[in-house]
Design a protein around this motif. Sequence first.
Motif, PDB file in Angstrom:
ATOM      1  N   VAL A  18       0.815  -1.215   0.000  1.00  0.00           N
ATOM      2  CA  VAL A  18       0.000   0.000   0.000  1.00  0.00           C
ATOM      3  C   VAL A  18       0.850   1.267   0.000  1.00  0.00           C
ATOM      4  O   VAL A  18       0.316   2.376   0.052  1.00  0.00           O
ATOM      5  CB  VAL A  18      -0.977   0.013   1.201  1.00  0.00           C
ATOM      6  N   VAL A  19       2.172   1.101  -0.053  1.00  0.00           N
ATOM      7  CA  VAL A  19       3.097   2.235  -0.100  1.00  0.00           C
ATOM      8  C   VAL A  19       4.063   2.020  -1.263  1.00  0.00           C
ATOM      9  O   VAL A  19       4.638   0.935  -1.395  1.00  0.00           O
ATOM     10  CB  VAL A  19       3.909   2.374   1.209  1.00  0.00           C
ATOM     11  N   ASP A  20       4.213   3.045  -2.089  1.00  0.00           N
ATOM     12  CA  ASP A  20       5.249   3.021  -3.132  1.00  0.00           C
ATOM     13  C   ASP A  20       6.340   3.974  -2.682  1.00  0.00           C
ATOM     14  O   ASP A  20       6.128   5.188  -2.616  1.00  0.00           O
ATOM     15  CB  ASP A  20       4.669   3.457  -4.481  1.00  0.00           C
ATOM     16  N   LEU A  72       0.943  15.213  -9.611  1.00  0.00           N
ATOM     17  CA  LEU A  72      -0.504  14.994  -9.633  1.00  0.00           C
ATOM     18  C   LEU A  72      -0.866  13.740 -10.416  1.00  0.00           C
ATOM     19  O   LEU A  72      -1.734  12.962  -9.996  1.00  0.00           O
ATOM     20  CB  LEU A  72      -1.210  16.207 -10.242  1.00  0.00           C
ATOM     21  N   GLU A  73      -0.225  13.539 -11.543  1.00  0.00           N
ATOM     22  CA  GLU A  73      -0.505  12.337 -12.343  1.00  0.00           C
ATOM     23  C   GLU A  73      -0.086  11.073 -11.598  1.00  0.00           C
ATOM     24  O   GLU A  73      -0.803  10.058 -11.616  1.00  0.00           O
ATOM     25  CB  GLU A  73       0.216  12.434 -13.682  1.00  0.00           C
ATOM     26  N   ASN A  74       1.054  11.121 -10.932  1.00  0.00           N
ATOM     27  CA  ASN A  74       1.495   9.968 -10.144  1.00  0.00           C
ATOM     28  C   ASN A  74       0.542   9.687  -8.990  1.00  0.00           C
ATOM     29  O   ASN A  74       0.234   8.531  -8.690  1.00  0.00           O
ATOM     30  CB  ASN A  74       2.903  10.200  -9.610  1.00  0.00           C
ATOM     31  N   ALA A  75       0.079  10.736  -8.323  1.00  0.00           N
ATOM     32  CA  ALA A  75      -0.852  10.557  -7.206  1.00  0.00           C
ATOM     33  C   ALA A  75      -2.177   9.972  -7.686  1.00  0.00           C
ATOM     34  O   ALA A  75      -2.763   9.103  -7.022  1.00  0.00           O
ATOM     35  CB  ALA A  75      -1.084  11.885  -6.503  1.00  0.00           C
ATOM     36  N   ALA A  76      -2.647  10.425  -8.841  1.00  0.00           N
ATOM     37  CA  ALA A  76      -3.894   9.879  -9.392  1.00  0.00           C
ATOM     38  C   ALA A  76      -3.720   8.395  -9.706  1.00  0.00           C
ATOM     39  O   ALA A  76      -4.620   7.572  -9.434  1.00  0.00           O
ATOM     40  CB  ALA A  76      -4.298  10.654 -10.646  1.00  0.00           C
ATOM     41  N   ALA A  77      -2.566   8.035 -10.264  1.00  0.00           N
ATOM     42  CA  ALA A  77      -2.299   6.630 -10.562  1.00  0.00           C
ATOM     43  C   ALA A  77      -2.217   5.813  -9.277  1.00  0.00           C
ATOM     44  O   ALA A  77      -2.699   4.671  -9.217  1.00  0.00           O
ATOM     45  CB  ALA A  77      -1.000   6.507 -11.348  1.00  0.00           C
ATOM     46  N   ALA A  78      -1.610   6.390  -8.235  1.00  0.00           N
ATOM     47  CA  ALA A  78      -1.522   5.707  -6.946  1.00  0.00           C
ATOM     48  C   ALA A  78      -2.909   5.445  -6.376  1.00  0.00           C
ATOM     49  O   ALA A  78      -3.176   4.368  -5.831  1.00  0.00           O
ATOM     50  CB  ALA A  78      -0.693   6.537  -5.971  1.00  0.00           C
ATOM     51  N   ALA A  79      -3.797   6.424  -6.502  1.00  0.00           N
ATOM     52  CA  ALA A  79      -5.171   6.260  -6.022  1.00  0.00           C
ATOM     53  C   ALA A  79      -5.869   5.135  -6.779  1.00  0.00           C
ATOM     54  O   ALA A  79      -6.577   4.311  -6.184  1.00  0.00           O
ATOM     55  CB  ALA A  79      -5.931   7.570  -6.166  1.00  0.00           C
ATOM     56  N   GLU A  80      -5.684   5.087  -8.087  1.00  0.00           N
ATOM     57  CA  GLU A  80      -6.301   4.037  -8.899  1.00  0.00           C
ATOM     58  C   GLU A  80      -5.808   2.651  -8.500  1.00  0.00           C
ATOM     59  O   GLU A  80      -6.551   1.670  -8.581  1.00  0.00           O
ATOM     60  CB  GLU A  80      -6.003   4.281 -10.374  1.00  0.00           C
ATOM     61  N   LEU A 137      -3.237   2.605  -3.466  1.00  0.00           N
ATOM     62  CA  LEU A 137      -2.168   2.898  -2.525  1.00  0.00           C
ATOM     63  C   LEU A 137      -2.627   3.895  -1.472  1.00  0.00           C
ATOM     64  O   LEU A 137      -3.496   4.731  -1.725  1.00  0.00           O
ATOM     65  CB  LEU A 137      -0.949   3.470  -3.255  1.00  0.00           C
ATOM     66  N   GLN A 138      -2.017   3.826  -0.299  1.00  0.00           N
ATOM     67  CA  GLN A 138      -2.293   4.787   0.757  1.00  0.00           C
ATOM     68  C   GLN A 138      -1.231   5.880   0.838  1.00  0.00           C
ATOM     69  O   GLN A 138      -1.544   7.007   1.225  1.00  0.00           O
ATOM     70  CB  GLN A 138      -2.395   4.070   2.107  1.00  0.00           C
ATOM     71  N   LEU A 139       0.007   5.527   0.498  1.00  0.00           N
ATOM     72  CA  LEU A 139       1.105   6.480   0.589  1.00  0.00           C
ATOM     73  C   LEU A 139       1.970   6.390  -0.667  1.00  0.00           C
ATOM     74  O   LEU A 139       2.173   5.300  -1.216  1.00  0.00           O
ATOM     75  CB  LEU A 139       1.983   6.190   1.811  1.00  0.00           C
ATOM     76  N   LEU A 140       2.490   7.545  -1.087  1.00  0.00           N
ATOM     77  CA  LEU A 140       3.386   7.624  -2.235  1.00  0.00           C
ATOM     78  C   LEU A 140       4.568   8.513  -1.867  1.00  0.00           C
ATOM     79  O   LEU A 140       4.389   9.655  -1.445  1.00  0.00           O
ATOM     80  CB  LEU A 140       2.661   8.213  -3.441  1.00  0.00           C
TER      81      LEU A 140
END
Length: 247
Positions: A4-6, A22-30, A33-36
Motif C-alpha cells: 500500500v506504499v510506493d 498529480l498524475e502519479n498521485a492519481a495513478a496511486a489512487a487508482e 495505494l495509501q502512501l506515495l
Amino acid sequence: MKFVVDTHSHTISSGHAYSTVLENAAAAAEKGLQLLCVTDHASSMPGAPHFWHFANQRILPRFLHGVGILRGVEANIMNVAGEIDISTKVQGHLDWVLASFHEPVFAPSSSAVHTEALLNVIQSGRVDALGHLGNPNFDFDFERVLVAAAEANVLVEINNSSLSGSRMGSQPRCERIAEIGKEVGVSFTTGSDAHFAHDIGKFDSALALFEKVNIDEDSIVSTSASRFIEFLQSRGHASIAEFQSLR
C-alpha cells in the motif's frame, strides 16, 4: 500480500521521467495505494533538479487524490566514503531518503569498493533505505552489507523495475539479497521506481520474488501505512500529524 506504499517514484523533474506529481498521485489512487513517496533524483544525476526542488517540497499537500504524499529524494551514493548529494539542511525538510548507486555518478568499480561505500552510507545514519541493490554493475559483499543494514535499521529495497528488465541480471541477485536479508533480519520495502505514471504501484515482480523466498509480510514495511510511518519515526523523522489516522 498487498503493498500500500510506493517508496520510489519519479516525476518530470528527474529529467528522464514523464509524469507530474498529480498524475502519479492519481495513478496511486487508482492502484489503491495509501502512501506515495516522491523521490526524484538528487542533483548529481544528469538532468536532475537543483537544491530548491527538494527544499521546497514542503509546499506539497499531504494528500493528493486521497493518497498521502511523502517528501523524499533518491540520493546518489557519491564515493567510497558513503557521502550523498543532499545537504543536511535540505534533508531536514524531507520525510524519506533513499540512496542508490547510479553509473553516471559513481563509476562501477570492484566489489570491495562498492561494499565499503555501502557500509559507510549505512553508518552515516543519513539514509532510510538502499535502492536497487540487485544491479549487477555494482557487486558487493551481500552478507556484510545486509547485516549492517539490519543492525542500523536501514531498509533494503526490492525494486520492481530492476526485476522487470531495467537492470538486466538483477533477478538472481535480488533473490539472493532477499534470502540473506531474511536470514539476518533485514526489513524490506518495495519501490516501483516508476518513471511514468502507469507504473506507479506496479509490484508484480517484487511480489513474486517475496513469495518465492517466503518473506514474512511483517518484514516488509510497505504492506501497511502504519508500519511504514512507525518505521520513519523509528529513524528519527518527525511525526506527520495528517497521517495519524492511517492504518
